[in-house]
Design a protein around this motif. Structure first.
Motif, short mmCIF file in Angstrom:
data_model
loop_
_atom_site.label_atom_id
_atom_site.label_comp_id
_atom_site.label_asym_id
_atom_site.label_seq_id
_atom_site.Cartn_x
_atom_site.Cartn_y
_atom_site.Cartn_z
N GLY A 90 41.26 1.67 -65.97
CA GLY A 90 42.28 2.67 -65.72
C GLY A 90 41.83 4.10 -65.99
N THR A 91 40.58 4.28 -66.40
CA THR A 91 40.05 5.62 -66.65
C THR A 91 38.74 5.79 -65.88
OG1 THR A 91 38.58 5.16 -68.53
CG2 THR A 91 40.94 5.39 -69.00
N SER A 92 38.26 7.02 -65.84
CA SER A 92 36.96 7.29 -65.21
C SER A 92 35.86 7.41 -66.26
CB SER A 92 37.04 8.60 -64.40
OG SER A 92 37.43 9.68 -65.25
N ALA A 93 36.17 7.04 -67.49
CA ALA A 93 35.20 7.16 -68.57
C ALA A 93 34.05 6.17 -68.40
CB ALA A 93 35.88 6.94 -69.91
N THR A 94 32.87 6.59 -68.78
CA THR A 94 31.70 5.72 -68.80
C THR A 94 31.27 5.50 -70.25
OG1 THR A 94 30.20 7.61 -68.53
CG2 THR A 94 30.91 6.47 -66.53
N VAL A 95 30.84 4.30 -70.54
CA VAL A 95 30.45 3.95 -71.90
C VAL A 95 28.95 3.62 -71.90
CG1 VAL A 95 30.83 2.41 -73.86
CG2 VAL A 95 32.75 3.02 -72.36
N LYS A 96 28.21 4.32 -72.73
CA LYS A 96 26.77 4.10 -72.83
C LYS A 96 26.48 3.20 -74.03
CE LYS A 96 22.32 6.48 -73.28
NZ LYS A 96 21.65 7.81 -73.41
N LEU A 97 25.89 2.03 -73.74
CA LEU A 97 25.58 1.06 -74.80
C LEU A 97 24.14 1.23 -75.27
CD1 LEU A 97 27.12 -2.24 -73.37
CD2 LEU A 97 28.00 -0.87 -75.25
N GLN A 98 23.94 1.05 -76.56
CA GLN A 98 22.59 1.11 -77.11
C GLN A 98 22.50 0.20 -78.32
OE1 GLN A 98 20.85 5.01 -77.59
NE2 GLN A 98 19.57 4.34 -79.27
N ALA A 99 21.54 -0.72 -78.30
CA ALA A 99 21.32 -1.60 -79.44
C ALA A 99 20.73 -0.80 -80.59
CB ALA A 99 20.39 -2.74 -79.06
#
Length: 220
Positions: A90-99
């Protein structure tokens, strides 16, 4: 019931319970006000459990900058699970994953992974304002390599009180800009031409001296 429908039903149930829990707590999610650990969203699907889920924004109201997702992921199964992506439906947000140590974000078989906080894995929402307003609930969807998608509601809270050490302020700082000392370090390179220029004069001197000596000998 198919696997996708079952996951959808479980996700919807988890969201309803998380919203009900937030509504029941009239004091909100301020740890300093409650003097106890705030309620956090949690759910379980197959061998995966998600606990302590929150979206943590900047500590100052209306401050620009990233937000982060904090959660603990448990894997009770016999196979490792890779977190392929995290989204905010429902949003245009992007989530950056990092171990924590680079590479894919893996939840080992029989183990757990903590997202958020120093030396842990991270899930960064680069534009924090896209996550929503503090006090609201935003759906967060985790996609696992074996279990598939699990979605549940997360409270949006500022990085204050209990959440201070898990918020954006705990993220590694940006690479520092060059300092005057860095510029000074280039000086030897610039001065390196001077010795080369001076070396021409000494090399010519022995030749001139030898010529003068020969002339004197001839005249003698």
């Amino acid at each position: 019931m198919s696997r996708s429908l079952r996951h959808g039903a479980l996700a919807a149930t988890a969201l309803v319970f998380s919203i009900a829990g937030l509504s029941a707590c009239s004091a909100g999610n301020d740890a300093q006000t409650l003097q106890v650990r705030p309620d956090n969203a949690a759910t379980a699907v197959d061998s995966i459990k998600i606990q302590n889920l929150n979206i943590i924004t900047q500590p100052e109201p209306d401050a620009e900058g990233p937000a982060v997702i904090a959660a603990t992921l448990f894997n009770d199964g016999a196979k490792r699970e890779v977190v392929e992506k995290v989204t905010l439906p429902g949003t245009s947000a992007t989530v950056k994953l990092q171990a924590a140590k680079g590479g894919p974000l893996v939840v080992p078989a029989g183990g757990r992974v903590v997202i958020g906080g120093k030396d842990n894995a991270s899930a960064v929402i680069e534009n924090g304002s896209q996550a929503g307003r503090n006090g609201n609930v935003q759906t967060v969807a985790f996609t696992f390599s074996e279990t598939g998608e699990i979605a549940l509601g997360a409270a949006i809270v500022p990085a204050t009180g209990f959440f201070k050490d898990f918020g954006p302020s705990a993220l590694p700082s940006a690479k520092p800009m060059p300092t005057p000392s860095d510029s000074a370090s280039e000086t030897p390179g610039e001065q390196s031409e001077a010795p080369g220029e001076q070396s021409d004069s000494p090399s010519a001197t022995p030749t001139d001296s030898a010529t003068a000596t020969d002339d004197a000998a001839a005249g003698h």
